[in-house]
Scaffold this active site. Structure first.
Site, PDB file in Angstrom:
ATOM      1  N   ARG A  19       0.893  -1.032   0.019  1.00  0.00           N
ATOM      2  CA  ARG A  19       0.022  -0.029  -0.064  1.00  0.00           C
ATOM      3  C   ARG A  19       0.791   1.364  -0.121  1.00  0.00           C
ATOM      4  NH1 ARG A  19      -5.052  -1.758   4.011  1.00  0.00           N
ATOM      5  NH2 ARG A  19      -5.647  -3.308   2.868  1.00  0.00           N
ATOM      6  N   HIS A  34       4.320  18.411 -27.128  1.00  0.00           N
ATOM      7  CA  HIS A  34       4.044  17.135 -27.017  1.00  0.00           C
ATOM      8  C   HIS A  34       2.787  16.691 -27.867  1.00  0.00           C
ATOM      9  CE1 HIS A  34       7.153  17.271 -24.156  1.00  0.00           C
ATOM     10  NE2 HIS A  34       6.960  16.092 -23.807  1.00  0.00           N
ATOM     11  N   HIS A  90       3.905  13.724 -29.748  1.00  0.00           N
ATOM     12  CA  HIS A  90       3.210  12.177 -29.275  1.00  0.00           C
ATOM     13  C   HIS A  90       2.677  11.677 -30.503  1.00  0.00           C
ATOM     14  CE1 HIS A  90       3.152  12.816 -24.551  1.00  0.00           C
ATOM     15  NE2 HIS A  90       4.362  12.398 -25.013  1.00  0.00           N
ATOM     16  N   GLU A 111      14.003  18.382 -24.172  1.00  0.00           N
ATOM     17  CA  GLU A 111      12.914  18.774 -22.783  1.00  0.00           C
ATOM     18  C   GLU A 111      13.593  19.993 -22.196  1.00  0.00           C
ATOM     19  OE1 GLU A 111      10.156  17.659 -21.727  1.00  0.00           O
ATOM     20  OE2 GLU A 111       9.745  15.867 -23.216  1.00  0.00           O
ATOM     21  N   ASN A 135       3.494  20.389 -21.667  1.00  0.00           N
ATOM     22  CA  ASN A 135       3.303  19.648 -22.877  1.00  0.00           C
ATOM     23  C   ASN A 135       3.504  20.389 -24.348  1.00  0.00           C
ATOM     24  OD1 ASN A 135       2.336  17.328 -21.715  1.00  0.00           O
ATOM     25  ND2 ASN A 135       0.243  18.097 -21.442  1.00  0.00           N
ATOM     26  N   LYS A 168      10.115  22.665 -13.660  1.00  0.00           N
ATOM     27  CA  LYS A 168       9.005  21.622 -13.509  1.00  0.00           C
ATOM     28  C   LYS A 168       8.641  21.313 -12.056  1.00  0.00           C
ATOM     29  CE  LYS A 168       7.567  17.199 -14.738  1.00  0.00           C
ATOM     30  NZ  LYS A 168       7.914  15.960 -15.801  1.00  0.00           N
ATOM     31  N   GLU A 215      -2.300  17.929 -12.484  1.00  0.00           N
ATOM     32  CA  GLU A 215      -2.574  18.640 -14.053  1.00  0.00           C
ATOM     33  C   GLU A 215      -3.864  19.152 -14.087  1.00  0.00           C
ATOM     34  OE1 GLU A 215      -1.888  15.160 -16.526  1.00  0.00           O
ATOM     35  OE2 GLU A 215      -0.396  16.165 -17.381  1.00  0.00           O
ATOM     36  N   HIS A 217      11.785   9.915 -28.094  1.00  0.00           N
ATOM     37  CA  HIS A 217      10.847  10.697 -27.655  1.00  0.00           C
ATOM     38  C   HIS A 217      11.140  12.316 -28.118  1.00  0.00           C
ATOM     39  CE1 HIS A 217       7.896  12.727 -24.935  1.00  0.00           C
ATOM     40  NE2 HIS A 217       8.966  13.339 -24.312  1.00  0.00           N
ATOM     41  N   ARG A 245       0.027  22.547 -15.108  1.00  0.00           N
ATOM     42  CA  ARG A 245       1.094  21.668 -15.697  1.00  0.00           C
ATOM     43  C   ARG A 245       1.008  21.191 -17.126  1.00  0.00           C
ATOM     44  NH1 ARG A 245       2.224  16.230 -11.648  1.00  0.00           N
ATOM     45  NH2 ARG A 245       3.973  15.611 -12.911  1.00  0.00           N
ATOM     46  N   LYS A 258       4.641  11.087 -11.411  1.00  0.00           N
ATOM     47  CA  LYS A 258       4.112  10.414 -12.278  1.00  0.00           C
ATOM     48  C   LYS A 258       4.646   9.154 -12.470  1.00  0.00           C
ATOM     49  CE  LYS A 258       1.757  13.865 -15.610  1.00  0.00           C
ATOM     50  NZ  LYS A 258       1.698  14.094 -17.259  1.00  0.00           N
TER      51      LYS A 258
END
Length: 1594
Positions: free
Chosen positions: A142, A289, A293, A206, A286, A268, A278, A305, A282, A164
């Site tokens: 947990r 992206h 993506h 990035e 992107n 960040k 988000e 990427h 946030r 994340k």
């Protein structure tokens, strides 16, 4: 060697996130990090999770450091303190490990190690490790604390920060996960020093992204610090141990690197702190992206990427520019900084195309992928919009419409005609045009060569100036910085001090840069030359390599400069060698009748020559004098005054340019012609406030000299120009205009002339002269304009120095169906966009991006400022804008044939899904079942849907979903449709359209009775409410009509080792061209080899199946003589033939020659059934036959029709002279040969020999013909047998097991070989086995059996000796044909050989000696087939995937071949056990990329149990075989390399565990047949060899 105890306490930087300083950055943090973790996160157990790549470099050192620090801390707490334990877990690297299965494996491992909530997990690796391990930590017990130790730049600045965590699923990336914040993030920049360069560049995307959205100062640091940042990572200084750990030892490059990474991490952290989950802020992260993506979803893993995000950033910045949020200056800066770090900025870049191969991104696919985002609303996508460098338009992502995104992404643009209205003349547009390209390039050179600092304002931000700027930077000529949000370029000149650049200077298609820099590069100091840098090389794209530079080079060479053409004389690339005198100077003669840029090139550099320059222009009239005057005027502004003498002579004094503090670049006059021309052609008014009569550019006179005479109202001041056009269609022609002073503007004038006419009925002709230099620009512009105008229906022609255009009424013109080709020329594109403003139905401009050379924002300005509507068009997509104007282009679906999706149709139960899944894996495609897709899309079963809605609604919905599917899954898939897809006309039309778009539709056929039996047992689908046979009868004609190919699935699991699935893979690879299974014409050494095909003469092949492997010994193909098949004594039906072919396919992998020999050509098929015969031949192509024999005597129309459909099938164009009247030296054979050469890929001419000399005439004919197509030339009859013996290519042969010969005089392979030996064409060779002990070797049995069966005269013997030198006289003997090498000589034999193959080099041993004899002499080549024996023994017995692991027992010589075989099979993790661990270490050193994981005991648990075990130790060893090595479960594979005894302990134990056992003798045979093939050039008769070996062995 330094130790941990010597490591200084590092100076670290801490960054706060979520109100805790938990991000720690620095260099050499190991000691600090471990002490901090143990202190701050006290636990009983610490677990380091990492991957093989990181573990092999860092793990052992970190484990040692942990133990040392832990002991110190425990000791300091007193003797009762317990010492925490450290355990490690290693996973395979790569995205495939980021799965639910791997997560479960880690959790099971933790439980097996009795880990509790008192556990801290350390994730050491890149994004995959961080995401995966963080997710494990969030759910284990947990939730337990975890620490991020990112080792890639991408992970340091992105994935490790923010909490994340996730795993991937088959449905997408990161779909299952949660937010779980790490307790600490240790960013140790020292990890970057072992990061591959491409991975470092990948991470920089990035870093750049973060600076672009957050802080311009950080962005400027990135702009100015390219070399320093790259040096810190890729070429770090190591002057002292632990350099950079403390501030005192940190280099400037290291400090800058730390600064930019800290800035990214800090931003960040700020965003996460204020928007952890988000909510909006946030979303700024992107940027790049949304589109990136989508690109990544298509092009991964070939593109990384960061590379995809880099391209995405440019596209999203272009959207912001289009909407007016961002200026071109900022877009240009973003472009430059990405480019300078080596990141791609376009999908069209060569390096991108090289990486992705045949993959491509259509706009439709990108848009479809972008749909799948929960943040989207309808046709609005959330995309981050920049407003300037360092700022965003909103503090969240902005809603952008699909139409705008499509417009920016599309490679083509459609210009829609302006809508005429009474008020159009009142439209008044005021706009500025970009800075002058000509002035910008000159200013860059002048300021770079000058002394002092100059601020350039109004600089053009385009491809051309970007090329110039980068080249000057690489030459070390100046320092460049940006001010005023990029509006001002600050140039600190280098005073002419230039150096040889590290790499060649790539100039694309920038002609100005290429000419100016040619002379600039003669100023490079010879003192900067090194051993590796001796020259400066200027190069460019394909067009640049055609453009002339000869006159300039000739002038410089004559002046003493050393310039060499690298490729084509007179064009780039050129190599310039610096000299001590640099540019010599003095008197220089230059031919200036081709380009004024040659003159400007020498003028600009002349002040730095060793002597003052007198430049004399020769060769007739000087081209474009205004541009020369421009150069002289600008030189004076920078302090050098040029004196012009009589007769085109210029005197340039020595000196240095003195940079003015500021230089303002005026607007580009050539570019200004386009908006003014839009006004002229549409009737609106346009004012340009930044170009007027005082301009130093000749094109500034365009409005007065061209537009005013054509009927426009022109007002021009010194600084501005206003044009109002007449009514649409009212422009007047120009009978003659000399445009020598504004040559670049002739294209604009030409498109206006195309619609110029008068009401007097007079000739509407415009003649433009004085533009000869335009033939050597980006393209031959005069020819291009003539050709493209003709597509509209405009009559145009070339003049000696110009163009003539006949004006037409606008209504009579039509836009070209395939659009305007721009030849990668910006001026062609912009000129035709002007014409498109009035052409009915819209005009497509291809290569729209070429405008970026001078006006990157042209399409934005054309629409948003000039009011012309545009549509995005992508010819590569199957879907286009839903406007009427775009509908006519919907058929332009130019996808790559090999990757277009394959569609399976056929009855339910035919095997579409089973075969499709297997083939998809083999072809590396995705499989999609239409029925399953239907059910998942509608969240219901088909049975339920039909029960509720009925069959008619089901069919309509099925068609709708099918149409959508073909749009979104048009490439890279195998799609199995439902059986009834052919029931509706609309679905049938979709199938037909897919075929037209180069797709493949395959009908899967299975015997209808088998289907009926199968479906009677299937209750999962709705019943048809009619008899299945009736359904089949209704559909079968549709299946045939709407399929391109037909595959017959037979009701058998395996014939001679070939399953339906394996054969289906062969079939699909053939039809898409991935592997056409054609005959190999060359042997191992590239020599032409003799090939054969066996002609089957069975009426039914079924009874002969067991004998097919024997009948095909030594042949390269099988001829199915369809005319000899018999179905119950009658001509066979199509279905019977298809079954016979299918059965034959399962019995042999050899290519098929499909032959229907007519009675008139010596066969049995009726001469009266020509159409029926050609239907059979068409079926042969649909069935995927590799070769089809076509008799050339049939109707030419039928033959031509067949050839159009042949696809990858090769046509054998044949003629048989049954009458025996054809003479090999006569006219008839030459005529037949010409026809066969026209139709066929292979020519086959068969005559009849009446005497022996006819064979010699045949040989003379073959040798005298002029054709590169292979020929089969043979004489029939007993007298013609010599021709069969001598024929080289595809000789038809028979076999004793055949019921009859297919033609009189046919011989077997063995008979031909024996005959060749007897006539001296096949000398006897001796082959040997070298080694000891070898007395009982099976190798002689293997090879002598092969020689005997194929009728070869060779002999294989053993030569036993402990002294390798004893073999020297044998291998040097002329009769030596090849050898096998075994212990102890596999390594010691190498010095006696001339070379060894790459396989042998990698394995480090030779087991095969090959002899290469040719006209250049004789070579002995060492090869290794041991690995092939292992590889092929395993290959067809197991399915290898990313999780497959292997275990090798033993680390001796044979283990190397085993390692190599497993690596070639795709096994990425290979465990190795050996009693002596140092041997394994040696293997790891020799094979560092093979994923070797050492284990110390066979009993220890292995994280991913092996599925393949290879034992390379003697069977006599006393090794115990524990049960643990079989933990994979049933179905694994054991390869036993020892072959005495035949059944070893390992194999016996494997039998008990239900593993597949491969005996050592099997591997021996397998490697032996590969040796045989490499020696002889033919496959060995494996079945007979195996039979004899086992007989002798037993």
């Amino acid at each position: 060697m330094t130790t941990l105890s010597e490591q200084p306490e590092p100076d670290v930087v801490k960054v706060s996130i979520l109100n805790e300083e938990s991000i720690i950055l620095g260099f050499h943090l190991t000691k600090f990090m471990l002490r901090d973790v143990i202190t701050i996160i006290p636990s009983s157990t610490y677990v380091i999770c990492t991957d093989n790549n990181i573990a092999s470099i860092y793990l052992s050192k970190i484990v040692d450091s942990f133990n040392l620090i832990c002991s110190e801390i425990t000791l300091s707490k007193g003797e009762n303190a317990s010492k925490p334990r450290l355990i490690t877990y290693i996973i395979p690297p790569g995205e495939q490990s980021k799965s639910r299965d791997t997560k479960a494996d880690i959790e099971d491992f933790l439980l097996s190690k009795a880990c509790t909530r008192d556990t801290c997990i350390l994730a050491m690796g890149g994004g995959v490790i961080g995401d995966l391990v963080g997710f494990v930590a969030s759910t284990f017990m947990r939730g337990v604390p975890f620490v991020q130790i990112p080792t890639t730049l991408l992970a340091m600045v992105d994935s490790s920060i923010g909490g994340k965590t996730a795993v991937d699923t088959p449905n997408g990336k990161n779909l299952i996960g949660c937010f779980w914040q790490p307790k600490r993030i240790y960013i140790d920049l020292i990890f970057l020093e072992t990061l591959p360069e491409r991975e470092f560049i990948n991470g920089m995307a990035e870093v750049i992204k973060t600076a672009a959205i957050s802080n311009e100062l950080d962005f400027i640091n990135l702009e100015n610090g390219v070399e320093s940042i790259r040096e810190a990572v890729l070429n770090p200084k190591r002057d002292i141990p632990f350099q950079g750990a403390t501030i005192a030892t940190r280099t400037p490059s290291q400090s800058l690197l730390l600064s930019v990474i800290m800035a990214s991490a800090k931003f960040k952290a700020h965003v996460v702190t204020h928007d952890e989950r988000e909510g909006g802020l946030r979303g700024l992260l992107n940027f790049g992206h949304s589109i990136g993506h989508a690109i990544e979803a298509i092009l991964s893993p070939e593109l990384l990427h960061g590379e995809c995000v880099s391209i995405g950033m440019i596209k999203e910045a272009e959207i912001a520019r289009h909407l007016g949020y961002l200026n071109q200056v900022a877009v240009g800066r973003l472009y430059r900084v990405l480019n300078s770090y080596g990141l791609p900025v376009s999908l069209d870049e060569k390096k991108v195309l090289d990486l992705v191969g045949k993959k491509f991104c259509t706009v439709d696919r990108l848009m479809e992928i972008m749909k799948v985002d929960k943040k989207n609303r309808g046709d609005q996508k959330k995309i981050v919009m920049l407003s300037s460098i360092g700022n965003t338009y909103e503090k969240k992502a902005t809603d952008i419409s699909d139409s705008i995104i499509r417009k920016i992404l599309s490679p083509e643009i459609m210009v829609l005609p302006i809508k005429s209205s009474p008020n159009i003349s009142s439209t008044h547009v005021t706009m500025k045009t970009p800075g002058s390209k000509s002035i910008s390039n000159r200013a860059l050179v002048l300021a770079a060569l000058g002394d002092g600092t100059c601020r350039l304002k109004g600089l053009l931000h385009s491809d051309d100036t970007q090329v110039m700027l980068v080249a000057l930077q690489n030459l070390g000529g100046a320092r460049f910085e940006w001010e005023d949000n990029g509006e001002t370029l600050v140039v600190t000149g280098g005073g002419g001090n230039l150096q040889i650049p590290d790499n060649e200077l790539y100039l694309g298609n920038a002609g100005t840069a290429s000419r100016f820099l040619t002379t600039v590069c003669t100023l490079v100091s010879a003192d900067t030359a090194t051993k590796t840098k001796k020259h400066t090389i200027l190069t460019g794209n394909a067009r640049m390599k055609q453009r002339p530079i000869g006159p300039l080079v000739n002038a410089l060479r004559a002046n003493g400069s050393q310039i060499r053409y690298v490729e084509k004389e007179g064009s780039l690339p050129i190599e310039i060698t610096p000299s001590q005198t640099k540019l010599k100077g003095g008197k220089i003669n230059l031919a200036a009748s081709i380009s004024s840029q040659y003159v400007s090139s020498i003028l600009l550099s002349a002040p730095y020559a060793s002597e003052s320059v007198t430049l004399s222009l020769t060769g007739g009239q000087v081209i474009s004098q205004p541009y020369i005057d421009m150069t002289i005027a600008m030189m004076e502004s920078f302090g050098i005054k040029v004196e012009r003498l009589e007769g085109d002579v210029y005197r340039i004094p020595q000196g240095k340019y003195t940079n003015p503090s500021e230089y303002v670049i005026e607007s580009d006059a050539s570019s200004a012609t386009y908006p003014l021309a839009v006004a002229a052609i549409t009737g609106i008014t346009c004012t340009l406030p930044n170009i007027g009569s005082s301009s130093i550019q000749g094109d500034a006179a365009f409005a007065v000299k061209v537009l005013k005479p054509m009927g426009c109202t022109v007002t021009q001041t010194e600084t501005s120009t206003t044009v109002r056009g007449p009514l649409i269609g009212s422009l007047r022609p120009l009978p003659h205009i000399d445009m020598e002073t504004m040559t670049d503007a002739f294209l604009t004038a030409s498109v206006l002339a195309a619609v110029a006419n008068n009401d007097k009925g007079e000739e509407c002709v415009t003649r433009i002269t004085g533009i000869a230099n335009q033939r050597v620009k980006e393209c031959n512009r005069i020819a291009a304009m003539v050709h493209e105008l003709s597509k509209f229906g405009v009559v145009a022609s070339e003049l000696p120095d110009g163009i003539q255009i006949h004006g037409s009424k606008i209504q009579s013109l039509k836009s070209p169906i395939d659009g305007v080709k721009c030849y990668d020329d910006h001026r062609v594109a912009m000129s035709f966009s002007v014409l498109g403003c009035v052409i009915p139905d819209g005009t497509i401009i291809r290569e729209k991006k070429c405008v970026e050379k001078t006006w990157p924002g042209w399409w934005d300005d054309l629409e948003t400022k000039l009011g012309i509507n545009l549509l995005g068009i992508d010819f590569e997509s199957s879907y286009h804008d839903s406007s009427e104007q775009a509908d006519s282009f919907a058929n332009k679906h130019l996808q790559d044939e090999k990757n277009v999706s394959i569609i399976f149709i056929g009855m339910r139960g035919a095997g579409k899904s089973t075969l499709g899944k297997a083939a998809a894996k083999a072809l590396n495609r995705e499989f999609l079942d239409m029925d399953h897709h239907f059910e998942s899309t509608l969240s219901t079963t088909i049975t339920e849907f039909i029960a509720k809605e009925g069959w008619e609604t089901f069919r309509a919905k099925e068609t709708e979903i099918f149409k959508s599917l073909l749009n979104t899954h048009s490439s890279g898939y195998i799609i199995a449709c439902g059986g009834g897809i052919v029931e509706t006309p609309s679905s049938r039309d979709l199938l037909k359209q897919h075929s037209k778009n180069h797709g493949k539709v395959v009908h899967i056929v299975r015997d209808i009775n088998d289907i009926i039996r199968y479906l009677n047992e299937d209750v999962t689908r709705p019943s048809f409410n009619e008899e299945l046979i009736d359904v089949w009868d209704r559909r079968k004609c549709w299946y045939k009509e709407y399929s391109d190919f037909e595959y017959v699935s037979i009701n058998t699991s395996n014939i001679n080792g070939i399953t339906n699935e394996k054969d289906m893979t062969r079939f699909l690879k053939f039809i898409v061209g991935q592997d056409t299974n054609l005959i190999e014409p060359f042997d191992f050494f590239g020599r032409t080899r003799r090939t054969f095909f066996v002609s089957l003469t069975f009426p039914d092949v079924n009874p002969a199946l067991p004998n097919i492997p024997t009948i095909t010994h030594g042949v390269d193909a099988i001829e199915l003589r369809v005319d000899l098949l018999s179905q119950n004594g009658s001509l066979p039906s199509v279905e019977y033939i298809s079954q016979q072919l299918a059965i034959l396919r399962r019995s042999s992998p050899l290519p098929i020659i499909f032959t229907v020999r007519s009675q008139g050509q010596g066969g049995k098929y009726p001469d009266t059934q020509e159409k029926e015969m050609f239907l059979l031949l068409e079926h042969a192509i649909k069935w995927g036959c590799e070769y089809v024999d076509v008799e050339i005597g049939w109707s030419p129309s039928l033959i031509s029709k067949l050839i159009k459909k042949k696809g990858n099938t090769k046509i054998i164009a044949s003629w048989h002279d049954i009458s025996g009247t054809m003479q090999w030296d006569g006219e008839e054979v030459r005529r037949r040969h010409r026809v066969a050469q026209e139709y066929g890929d292979i020519i086959k001419i068969i005559g009849r020999a009446n005497c022996l000399s006819d064979n010699f005439k045949l040989q003379n004919f073959v040798e005298s013909r002029h054709s590169d197509k292979p020929i089969i030339a043979i004489n029939m009859g007993a007298d013609g047998q010599l021709s069969r013996i001598l024929n080289q290519h595809l000789t038809p042969v028979t076999h004793p097991l055949l019921p009859s010969k297919a033609a009189p005089g046919q011989l077997s392979v063995a008979e031909i070989h024996k005959s060749l030996h007897l006539i001296g064409q096949l000398p006897k060779k001796k082959f040997y086995l070298f080694g000891t002990p070898i007395a009982h070797s099976m190798s002689p049995t293997i090879h002598n059996t092969g020689f005997e069966v194929l009728g070869l005269p060779h002999y294989y013997d053993i030569f036993e000796s402990e002294d390798v030198a004893a073999v020297k006289p044998i291998i040097e003997d002329a009769e030596f044909g090849g050898g096998s090498v075994t212990i102890p000589h596999k390594i010691s034999i190498i010095p006696f050989l001339d070379q060894i193959t790459e396989h042998s080099k990698l394995i480090g041993a030779v087991n095969t000696i090959l002899v290469d004899e040719n006209k250049n002499g004789r070579k002995l080549i060492g090869d290794n087939t041991d690995w092939l024996g292992i590889f092929h023994s395993i290959k067809d017995s197991i399915e290898i995937n990313s999780k497959t692991t292997g275990l090798i027992i033993g680390a001796g010589g044979t283990s190397r071949a085993a390692l190599y075989a497993l690596h070639q099979l795709g096994v990425s993790t290979i465990y190795v056990y050996n009693r002596t661990q140092s041997k394994i270490t040696e293997l790891i050193d020799n094979f560092p990329t093979f994923g070797i994981v050492p284990i110390s005991s066979l009993s220890e648990p292995i994280p991913i149990p092996p599925q393949i075990i290879i034992s390379t130790i003697p069977a006599t060893s006393n090794l115990e075989i524990p049960n643990e090595i079989f933990s994979f479960g049933k179905g694994g594979i054991i390869v036993e390399m020892a072959y005495k005894p035949r059944r070893t302990k390992l194999l016996i134990k494997g039998d008990e565990k239900e593993w597949i056992g491969i005996e050592g003798i099997q591997v021996l045979i397998e490697q032996g047949v590969w040796q045989f093939k490499n020696w002889i050039g033919k496959k060995a008769p494996k079945n007979i060899i195996s039979q004899n070996v086992y007989q002798n062995y037993n």
